[in-house]
Structures are given as structure tokens and as C-alpha cells.
Design a protein around this motif. Sequence first.
Motif, PDB file in Angstrom:
ATOM      1  N   ILE A 101       0.610  -0.899   0.119  1.00 11.40           N
ATOM      2  CA  ILE A 101      -0.109   0.381  -0.047  1.00 11.40           C
ATOM      3  C   ILE A 101       1.052   1.096  -0.204  1.00 11.40           C
ATOM      4  CG2 ILE A 101      -1.924   1.190   0.958  1.00 11.40           C
ATOM      5  CD1 ILE A 101      -2.884  -1.275   2.612  1.00 11.40           C
ATOM      6  N   TRP A 102       0.690   2.005  -0.750  1.00 13.04           N
ATOM      7  CA  TRP A 102       1.032   3.838  -1.539  1.00 13.04           C
ATOM      8  C   TRP A 102       0.635   4.619  -0.364  1.00 13.04           C
ATOM      9  CZ3 TRP A 102       5.722   6.382  -1.890  1.00 13.04           C
ATOM     10  CH2 TRP A 102       5.017   7.953  -1.789  1.00 13.04           C
ATOM     11  N   VAL A 103       1.002   4.970   0.549  1.00 15.79           N
ATOM     12  CA  VAL A 103       0.061   5.879   1.856  1.00 15.79           C
ATOM     13  C   VAL A 103       0.746   7.214   1.021  1.00 15.79           C
ATOM     14  CG1 VAL A 103       0.474   7.126   4.252  1.00 15.79           C
ATOM     15  CG2 VAL A 103       0.876   4.845   3.984  1.00 15.79           C
ATOM     16  N   GLY A 104      -0.039   7.863  -0.447  1.00 16.65           N
ATOM     17  CA  GLY A 104       0.091   9.416  -0.739  1.00 16.65           C
ATOM     18  C   GLY A 104      -0.789   8.705  -1.693  1.00 16.65           C
ATOM     19  N   PRO A 105      -0.796  10.530  -2.755  1.00 15.42           N
ATOM     20  CA  PRO A 105      -1.316  10.263  -3.792  1.00 15.42           C
ATOM     21  C   PRO A 105      -1.169   9.216  -4.794  1.00 15.42           C
ATOM     22  CG  PRO A 105       0.175  12.326  -3.682  1.00 15.42           C
ATOM     23  CD  PRO A 105       0.206  11.124  -2.449  1.00 15.42           C
ATOM     24  N   ARG A 106      -1.742   8.708  -5.870  1.00 12.79           N
ATOM     25  CA  ARG A 106      -1.739   8.545  -6.935  1.00 12.79           C
ATOM     26  C   ARG A 106      -0.961   8.829  -7.937  1.00 12.79           C
ATOM     27  NH1 ARG A 106      -7.894   8.415  -7.196  1.00 12.79           N
ATOM     28  NH2 ARG A 106      -8.139   7.107  -6.600  1.00 12.79           N
ATOM     29  N   PRO A 107       0.170   8.102  -7.883  1.00  9.75           N
ATOM     30  CA  PRO A 107       0.948   8.472  -8.990  1.00  9.75           C
ATOM     31  C   PRO A 107       0.636   9.355 -10.670  1.00  9.75           C
ATOM     32  CG  PRO A 107       1.059   5.459  -8.867  1.00  9.75           C
ATOM     33  CD  PRO A 107       0.437   6.374  -8.380  1.00  9.75           C
ATOM     34  N   PHE A 214      -7.731  17.735   1.673  1.00 14.26           N
ATOM     35  CA  PHE A 214      -7.165  16.111   1.765  1.00 14.26           C
ATOM     36  C   PHE A 214      -8.165  15.043   0.688  1.00 14.26           C
ATOM     37  CE2 PHE A 214      -4.591  14.191   4.907  1.00 14.26           C
ATOM     38  CZ  PHE A 214      -5.171  12.989   4.851  1.00 14.26           C
ATOM     39  N   GLY A 215      -8.096  14.689  -0.087  1.00 14.71           N
ATOM     40  CA  GLY A 215      -8.678  13.559  -0.702  1.00 14.71           C
ATOM     41  C   GLY A 215      -8.720  12.023  -0.437  1.00 14.71           C
ATOM     42  N   ALA A 259      -8.568  25.692  -4.106  1.00 15.56           N
ATOM     43  CA  ALA A 259      -7.527  24.435  -3.686  1.00 15.56           C
ATOM     44  C   ALA A 259      -8.000  23.442  -4.129  1.00 15.56           C
ATOM     45  CB  ALA A 259      -6.861  24.805  -2.451  1.00 15.56           C
ATOM     46  N   VAL A 260      -9.088  23.403  -3.947  1.00 13.07           N
ATOM     47  CA  VAL A 260     -10.180  22.347  -4.075  1.00 13.07           C
ATOM     48  C   VAL A 260     -10.970  22.084  -5.196  1.00 13.07           C
ATOM     49  CG1 VAL A 260     -12.210  20.820  -3.229  1.00 13.07           C
ATOM     50  CG2 VAL A 260     -11.214  21.981  -1.704  1.00 13.07           C
ATOM     51  N   ARG A 261     -10.272  22.827  -6.150  1.00 11.89           N
ATOM     52  CA  ARG A 261     -10.651  22.859  -7.786  1.00 11.89           C
ATOM     53  C   ARG A 261      -9.694  21.972  -7.770  1.00 11.89           C
ATOM     54  NH1 ARG A 261     -13.349  27.748  -7.338  1.00 11.89           N
ATOM     55  NH2 ARG A 261     -11.463  28.398  -9.068  1.00 11.89           N
ATOM     56  N   ALA A 262      -7.978  22.427  -8.046  1.00 12.04           N
ATOM     57  CA  ALA A 262      -6.964  21.971  -7.851  1.00 12.04           C
ATOM     58  C   ALA A 262      -6.901  20.718  -7.489  1.00 12.04           C
ATOM     59  CB  ALA A 262      -6.057  22.956  -7.297  1.00 12.04           C
ATOM     60  N   VAL A 266      -6.631  16.441 -10.288  1.00 10.74           N
ATOM     61  CA  VAL A 266      -5.583  15.468 -10.683  1.00 10.74           C
ATOM     62  C   VAL A 266      -6.392  14.721 -10.038  1.00 10.74           C
ATOM     63  CG1 VAL A 266      -4.077  16.924 -11.043  1.00 10.74           C
ATOM     64  CG2 VAL A 266      -4.371  16.625  -8.808  1.00 10.74           C
ATOM     65  N   ASP A 267      -7.716  14.341  -9.766  1.00 12.83           N
ATOM     66  CA  ASP A 267      -8.243  13.424  -8.608  1.00 12.83           C
ATOM     67  C   ASP A 267      -6.553  12.427  -7.663  1.00 12.83           C
ATOM     68  OD1 ASP A 267      -9.679  10.973  -8.683  1.00 12.83           O
ATOM     69  OD2 ASP A 267      -9.377   9.567  -9.828  1.00 12.83           O
ATOM     70  N   TYR A 268      -7.470  13.993  -7.171  1.00 17.01           N
ATOM     71  CA  TYR A 268      -6.184  13.492  -5.467  1.00 17.01           C
ATOM     72  C   TYR A 268      -6.737  13.761  -4.531  1.00 17.01           C
ATOM     73  CZ  TYR A 268      -2.042  15.329  -3.044  1.00 17.01           C
ATOM     74  OH  TYR A 268      -0.905  15.042  -2.322  1.00 17.01           O
ATOM     75  N   VAL A 269      -6.003  12.221  -3.984  1.00 11.45           N
ATOM     76  CA  VAL A 269      -6.085  11.198  -2.687  1.00 11.45           C
ATOM     77  C   VAL A 269      -5.068  11.444  -1.877  1.00 11.45           C
ATOM     78  CG1 VAL A 269      -6.057   8.941  -2.117  1.00 11.45           C
ATOM     79  CG2 VAL A 269      -7.292   9.371  -4.139  1.00 11.45           C
ATOM     80  N   GLY A 270      -5.439  11.556  -0.185  1.00  6.50           N
ATOM     81  CA  GLY A 270      -4.643  12.079   0.707  1.00  6.50           C
ATOM     82  C   GLY A 270      -3.485  13.221   0.532  1.00  6.50           C
ATOM     83  N   ALA A 271      -2.654  13.527   1.286  1.00  5.32           N
ATOM     84  CA  ALA A 271      -2.439  15.000   1.804  1.00  5.32           C
ATOM     85  C   ALA A 271      -1.864  15.736   0.769  1.00  5.32           C
ATOM     86  CB  ALA A 271      -1.751  14.623   3.023  1.00  5.32           C
ATOM     87  N   GLY A 272      -1.777  17.235   1.022  1.00  5.84           N
ATOM     88  CA  GLY A 272      -2.128  17.577  -0.581  1.00  5.84           C
ATOM     89  C   GLY A 272      -1.013  19.336  -0.100  1.00  5.84           C
TER      90      GLY A 272
END
Length: 629
Positions: A101-107, A214-215, A259-262, A266-272
Motif C-alpha cells: 500500500i502506498w500512503v500517498g497520492p496516485r502516481p 485532503f482527498g 485549492a479544492v478545484r485544483a 488531478v483526482d487527488y487522494v491523500g494529503a496535499g
Amino acid sequence: MIRSLLIANRGEIACRVIRTAREMGIRTIAVYSDADARALHVRQADEAVHIGPSAAAESYLRGETIIEAALATGAEAIHPGYGFLSENAEFAEAVMAAGLIWVGPRPASIRAMGLKDAAKKLMQDAGVPVTPGYMGDDQSPERLLTEAEAIGWPVLIKAVAGGGGKGMRKVDAADQFLDMLESCQREAKASFGNAEVLLERWITSPRHIEVQVFGDTHGSVVHLFERDCSLQRRHQKVIEEAPAPGMNSATREAICAAAVRAAKAVDYVGAGTIEFIADAREGLSAERIFFMEMNTRLQVEHPVTEEITGVDLVEWQLRVASGEALPKRQEELSIKGWAMEARLYAEDPATGFLPSTGRLDRLHFPSGVRIETGVEEGDAISPFYDPMIAKLVASAEDRETARRVLSEACGETSCAPVKTNAWFLKRLLETEQFAIGKVETGFIADHEETLTTRSAPSERSLSEALDRLLRLASHGDPRVTGLAAFRLNSRRQPRQVLNVDGHPTEFTYTPTLPGQDARQGFRDLPQSDAQLLSLDGDSFVIDWPRAEGTSGASVADGAIVSPMPGKVIAVDVAEGEIVSKGQRLLVLEAMKMEHSLTAPFTGTVAELKVAEGQQVQVEALLARVEKGA
């Protein structure tokens, strides 16, 4: 829920992740290099795996070795922390391909935001305002200079793959551009493997405002409000706070929505973190705030967001990576109070912020603030990694109280013999501009001389130090008896000399009278005939002057010596070459920073002792310049 976690990092962020994982009942596995064999994160983890030599390129940046360690220890997931491989899409893919499991956003999200030129174009399409500039494919120096002139001076050169202030240069005029471009590209290539740059209009009254997003894997994205990170030095953040001073509700709503639109783009998952630059000439306004970049990882300054929202962002990361939905909806999140963070570095502001390495014989943190650190007293600061010692985080009901608490905490921090910037941080926090929340990103550079002029110990402090040293000698302390015996009969002489940080310092001696209060900032240094004086965040090592004197070369005779352990990354001259005063001779890289060494006067390069790529130790002779042409 994840049951076992390998942390692919070191230092304070590894300790931070271990703490939350332990609270969640997750087994933790640390990795370490030769330099970190006895590091705090290794001692705190349930298990630790050696992954290579001290250099990061041979250990913490070797993704395949880290994945092997995870598989060998039965880890289910990998948390990358920040820095190193945290924003490396290929590493993320390799982690998942190995069944972890990668604890971060999608590649794909990392790639979309990893190149700043492509990210800016993507943000434009998503309706997020961006800073005007050049993002073209033509990277020739001639084209870049032409575009810079069209934008208008000053301009900002920025590595498209950059981060953490690396590969960024402000250029004020055309005659500086090509040298700055070369330096920027070299640093970008070394740090990120990509020398391409973009150009941006330099905002003349800039503030750095960023939004935590966060997504989750269920399509939800929230923001956790903004942070202000405007106090910077060379594009590296020094003090951060949340929320941003002077932020009205309408502007907050606008930039958080952007920021949420941004993130959704990119279909963001995790902390950014979505970073914005604000033109603050007339205060904060949504019309004058522009997208800069997205950091697809947890930020160094994430604790201030945690303090004002009551959210554990690492816990959220682990829950989202396990497939859970976000623990809270947007309407359940709110701001409570104020938080400030100061980054304590092993560096000496009085000598141009040169890194300081060595054993932490003394390390004391104050109570009443949150401390995030990866070291303890007795540990060592290595030249191989970032020089951060700790983060001091103060939280309170209002900004002024948080500022005062953090200032006091910096003043009570004590470290030796390694130098720190604690006194510099305290001085920053007490400036009028910061107190009223009017600091811009160029503040430190504009006031650097005033902010970095070190205050010397008073004559009373030196007198008290002498009294303590003489008292040790009179009690037969073997560390000082032999050195101090000659002074016991001359104690009443008014003029005395002690070494202060190795420099002989003369002062008028006034003995401490019976019953007179002594300062509380003194401490015996172990295995040393010295006293440590801690005062307002600064520390001075005070001991007897050495009759044998010192050896070695000096700038006065043209010697160019290494101010720290490091690697020579550029040599600009040859033996026999005539050089001018201030001309760059070579560039040294240490603790992730470049340091240019220049000619002390006009003359000829009589000796050149090093070559590009060579590792050198502190005080090694690198070159020598003889006066005259």
C-alpha cells in the motif's frame, strides 16, 4: 486498516509518523543508513533495516532497496514522509506493483503536479489563477533571456521539477541572468534529475499562502484552511503560521475553493498542499493571489494545521490509504485558535547560515510548546542530510499569544557545541513587522544584516564564567586544574581573557559577590573544560585560552578553506589563473545547500587542491590565492 508500516524516511518526520502509527496499533519499521545507525527514529520503531551508506543517493533514495526491506519485514504499506522519494511517481508505482500500500497520492497525480509548467497549464484549465510567465519547451539560454526581458525585471527562474526552494533564483537584471540560470539548472539537475526551468513574473510585495487539501478514494476532497509561510530565506520556509494574518472570510473562501478545484482536477487522494503567491501591496485579496505549485505529500509545516483544526493528518493519511472515507466532511471542519511553527536548524546565522555538524552534547527544549524532532541530547548532526534539528510549535487562542509563547520557547532553547538559529528565530518573532502580520517573503533578505548580527556575552557573563571555571579548578576538577592553576593567583587582575567559541576575548573581570544572583544559563559541558552559556536562544562555549595557539591557513594569506564537510560540485578556475576580488572560485554542496567560495582579493590562483566531485572535510585547504596579478 493497515497493520504494519515501513517509513521510507528519517529524522523528525519518521518519528512523527511512528508516533501516530503506534497510537493506532500499527507496527512500524524504520530504515536507516550508516550515518543513522543509532538515530532516534531507529530506536523508536518496532523494527529497523539497514539500507546502505550514509549518502542519500546510496540509501534513502534507493527505492528498490526500501521495497525489499518492506517485503522482508512483512510490512503492508510504505509511508514516504516528505523529501527523498515522497513525490517520485515511479517509486509509488513500484511500491504498488510489489503488492504494498502506498500512503500517498496516485502516481498520475504526482506526475500531473510534478512538473511546474504542466501543472500551471492544468490549473489554468481548471479555473485556478496562475502567475504570468514563460512555460515553453525552448530551453535555450537565448530564448529564456528573451522571454525574461519580455516579462520584465525582476523575474523568477524556477525548476519545473523543483521543490523545497531548490532550483529557484530571483534575477534583477539581464547581466545576471545567464549566471543565475546556469546555477539554477545545475542545482535542479542534481536535486531532481531535470534541468528544465520556467520563468515567472516576480511579485514585488509577495506573501506565501498555502492551503491544505485532503482527498479520499471515494471522490471526496476537503480543505483544512490556509497557512502563511511568508518568512523565508532563499525560498526555504523559516516560520509558518495558521491561519494567515489579515485573511478575510471572502478571500479565504475563494482561495480554499480554488485549492479544492485544483485537487479535484488531478483526482487527488491523500494529503496535499496547494501553494499560492499573493500580491499583498494592498492586503490579501482573491484577485491578487496566484497558483504557484502543488506539493503532493505531507508538508513540513503540517503541525500548525493540526493545531487549529484538531485533526491528526498522519492518521488521516493512514485511514485513507486503507480505503476509508475522510473522517470529516467540509462543514465539520473549522478554525480554532492560532498556531505558529519555527524551524530549528543546525546552522550559524552569524556566519552566513553555514551548517553546523557534530555531537549534541547539550540539547534542551522548553516546555509549553509542541516539539517535533528526530534527535536527542547525545545524538549527532550529520553533514549528509537536511540540517533541521526540530520544529517548535506554539498554539494559543490568538495570534499575539502564540507569537509570544513561540518567541519565549526559542529563547529558552539551548544547544551546544552545534550552533543553531534559535536566537535568529527569536529575533524574527520579535520584529515589529512580524508582530503586526505584515511580513513579505523578502523580509529576511532585506533585513539580514540586522537580524544576523550576533550579540556577544556581557562582561558580567564572562566574569561569572571565569568564577565557575576557577571554582572547578579549586575543587580539583581534573578537566580544568592543570589549565587554570596559573590563574588562581591572578584572579584579582581586572583584565582577563577567555575563549568564547574558540576566539580569545578580553574583558574586565568583576567577581561575583557573596549572595549575588548568578545567571541561570550556565552549564558544565561533559568531557570538556568549558562552560556553556545559553542566552536568548544563543549558546556560547566559554573556556580557557590555549597557550599553544592555533594552526592552519587564514583568509588573510589567501587560503580558501572548506567551512564544512561537503562535496565540490563546480570548479570555475585553474591554477595560474588571474582572479578578481569576489570572483567565484568553486562551489561546495553540503546539507542540501550550495555555497559559493570567492576570491578574498585580486590575485593569482597559486594552488588548486580539489576537483569537481571531490568530497572534502571541514577546514580542508581547497585553493590559495596570491595577491597581485
